[in-house]
Every structure is written in C-alpha cells, then in structure tokens.
Scaffold this motif. Structure first.
Motif, PDB file in Angstrom:
ATOM      1  N   GLU A  34       0.806  -1.230   0.000  1.00 41.77           N
ATOM      2  CA  GLU A  34       0.000   0.000   0.000  1.00 41.77           C
ATOM      3  C   GLU A  34       0.836   1.276   0.000  1.00 41.77           C
ATOM      4  OE1 GLU A  34      -0.260  -2.624   2.070  1.00 41.77           O
ATOM      5  OE2 GLU A  34      -0.784  -1.968   4.119  1.00 41.77           O
ATOM      6  N   ASP A  35       2.157   1.151   0.112  1.00 42.53           N
ATOM      7  CA  ASP A  35       3.034   2.314  -0.031  1.00 42.53           C
ATOM      8  C   ASP A  35       3.339   2.613  -1.499  1.00 42.53           C
ATOM      9  OD1 ASP A  35       4.816   1.101   2.827  1.00 42.53           O
ATOM     10  OD2 ASP A  35       3.404   2.786   2.770  1.00 42.53           O
ATOM     11  N   THR A  36       2.892   1.746  -2.381  1.00 44.65           N
ATOM     12  CA  THR A  36       3.100   1.974  -3.805  1.00 44.65           C
ATOM     13  C   THR A  36       2.443   3.276  -4.239  1.00 44.65           C
ATOM     14  OG1 THR A  36       3.288  -0.370  -4.337  1.00 44.65           O
ATOM     15  CG2 THR A  36       2.608   1.096  -6.126  1.00 44.65           C
ATOM     16  N   ALA A  37       3.237   4.155  -4.849  1.00 41.44           N
ATOM     17  CA  ALA A  37       2.736   5.471  -5.231  1.00 41.44           C
ATOM     18  C   ALA A  37       3.835   6.228  -5.964  1.00 41.44           C
ATOM     19  CB  ALA A  37       2.320   6.269  -3.991  1.00 41.44           C
ATOM     20  N   VAL A  38       3.443   7.333  -6.555  1.00 38.53           N
ATOM     21  CA  VAL A  38       4.416   8.320  -7.006  1.00 38.53           C
ATOM     22  C   VAL A  38       4.636   9.284  -5.842  1.00 38.53           C
ATOM     23  CG1 VAL A  38       4.985  10.111  -8.674  1.00 38.53           C
ATOM     24  CG2 VAL A  38       3.655   8.111  -9.395  1.00 38.53           C
ATOM     25  N   TYR A  39       5.877   9.474  -5.468  1.00 37.26           N
ATOM     26  CA  TYR A  39       6.230  10.315  -4.326  1.00 37.26           C
ATOM     27  C   TYR A  39       6.769  11.665  -4.831  1.00 37.26           C
ATOM     28  CZ  TYR A  39       5.569   6.504  -1.054  1.00 37.26           C
ATOM     29  OH  TYR A  39       5.000   5.517  -0.279  1.00 37.26           O
ATOM     30  N   TYR A  40       6.273  12.722  -4.188  1.00 36.09           N
ATOM     31  CA  TYR A  40       6.636  14.081  -4.569  1.00 36.09           C
ATOM     32  C   TYR A  40       7.168  14.845  -3.367  1.00 36.09           C
ATOM     33  CZ  TYR A  40       3.358  13.106  -8.409  1.00 36.09           C
ATOM     34  OH  TYR A  40       2.681  12.553  -9.485  1.00 36.09           O
ATOM     35  N   CYS A  41       8.160  15.680  -3.607  1.00 39.35           N
ATOM     36  CA  CYS A  41       8.529  16.626  -2.556  1.00 39.35           C
ATOM     37  C   CYS A  41       7.930  17.989  -2.896  1.00 39.35           C
ATOM     38  CB  CYS A  41      10.031  16.707  -2.341  1.00 39.35           C
ATOM     39  SG  CYS A  41      11.002  17.292  -3.718  1.00 39.35           S
ATOM     40  N   ASN A  42       7.730  18.776  -1.848  1.00 38.14           N
ATOM     41  CA  ASN A  42       7.007  20.036  -1.978  1.00 38.14           C
ATOM     42  C   ASN A  42       7.587  21.069  -1.033  1.00 38.14           C
ATOM     43  OD1 ASN A  42       4.534  21.486  -0.283  1.00 38.14           O
ATOM     44  ND2 ASN A  42       4.395  21.748  -2.494  1.00 38.14           N
ATOM     45  N   ALA A  43       7.682  22.296  -1.525  1.00 41.75           N
ATOM     46  CA  ALA A  43       8.105  23.400  -0.669  1.00 41.75           C
ATOM     47  C   ALA A  43       7.529  24.700  -1.214  1.00 41.75           C
ATOM     48  CB  ALA A  43       9.627  23.486  -0.607  1.00 41.75           C
ATOM     49  N   TYR A  44       7.225  25.596  -0.287  1.00 43.34           N
ATOM     50  CA  TYR A  44       6.726  26.919  -0.678  1.00 43.34           C
ATOM     51  C   TYR A  44       7.931  27.832  -0.756  1.00 43.34           C
ATOM     52  CZ  TYR A  44       3.650  30.947  -0.952  1.00 43.34           C
ATOM     53  OH  TYR A  44       2.994  32.068  -1.366  1.00 43.34           O
ATOM     54  N   ILE A  45       8.330  28.176  -1.982  1.00 43.16           N
ATOM     55  CA  ILE A  45       9.573  28.910  -2.221  1.00 43.16           C
ATOM     56  C   ILE A  45       9.277  30.130  -3.062  1.00 43.16           C
ATOM     57  CG2 ILE A  45      11.869  28.785  -3.289  1.00 43.16           C
ATOM     58  CD1 ILE A  45      11.781  25.738  -2.792  1.00 43.16           C
TER      59      ILE A  45
END
Length: 113
Positions: free
Chosen positions: A86-97
């Motif tokens: 269930e950890d299968t996924a596309v992983y994204y990082c995010n930041a408010y810059i």
C-alpha cells in the motif's frame, strides 16, 4: 528558476527499504520547510511527512514508525523501511519557495513481490 527534483524510487519487495532524495536547483532547500506527498494508483494525493527548517518532523499515521525524514544543507531525504504494497505510489517533494508552491516531477515507488 526554482525546480525540485526527486530521486531514489524503484521496485522493492514487501518489507524492504528505499531512500528518496529531494534536491532543489536555483535555491537552497535548507531555508524552507519541505514536505513529502504521494499519489497511490487511482487515488488522490496524500501527505506523508514534513520537516521544518529547524529539523522538526511530522508524519502521517500510515507511515509513522516506518518512514524517517531528514535533511542536510543540500537535500531532504525520506528513509522508508518495512515497506508495504500500500506504499506503492508516485512520491513528490514540496516546498513553498519565493511565493510559489513548488513540486517535483515525482519518483515512482513500487512495493511488490
């Protein structure tokens, strides 16, 4: 131009580990809070974890105790242990810059035997 780039995804068996990395071009991530999100197949994007500039971390209940987020001067990391299908996924990082919500292109994590 600020860009976030994730790396480290791949195929892993249940119970295995992966470490994802997030780097930024055009700025230093060390100045920003950074989050990891994921989009499982056929589902909405969900928050996974977050690290503050000072190093404080928070985790979604679904990954608490298995995932660890950390950072150094250049990158942010997501150490993922005891991986489940269930950890299968596309992983994204995010930041408010610089007044904009920034996202990387994502890295695929597939947990399967």
């Amino acid at each position: 131009q600020v860009q976030l780039v994730e790396s480290g995804g791949g195929l892993v068996q249940p119970g295995g580990s992966l470490r994802l990395s997030c780097a930024a071009s055009g700025t230093s991530l060390s100045m920003y809070d950074v989050g990891w999100y994921r989009r499982p197949p056929g589902k909405e994007r969900e928050w996974v974890a977050r690290v503050s500039v000072g190093g404080r971390t928070n985790y979604a209940d679904s990954v608490k105790g298995r995932f660890t987020m950390s950072r150094d001067n250049a990158k942010v990391y997501l150490q993922m242990n005891s991986l489940k299908p269930e950890d299968t996924a596309v992983y994204y990082c995010n930041a408010y810059i610089r007044r904009s919500d920034r996202w990387g292109q994502g890295t695929q994590v597939t947990v399967s035997s």
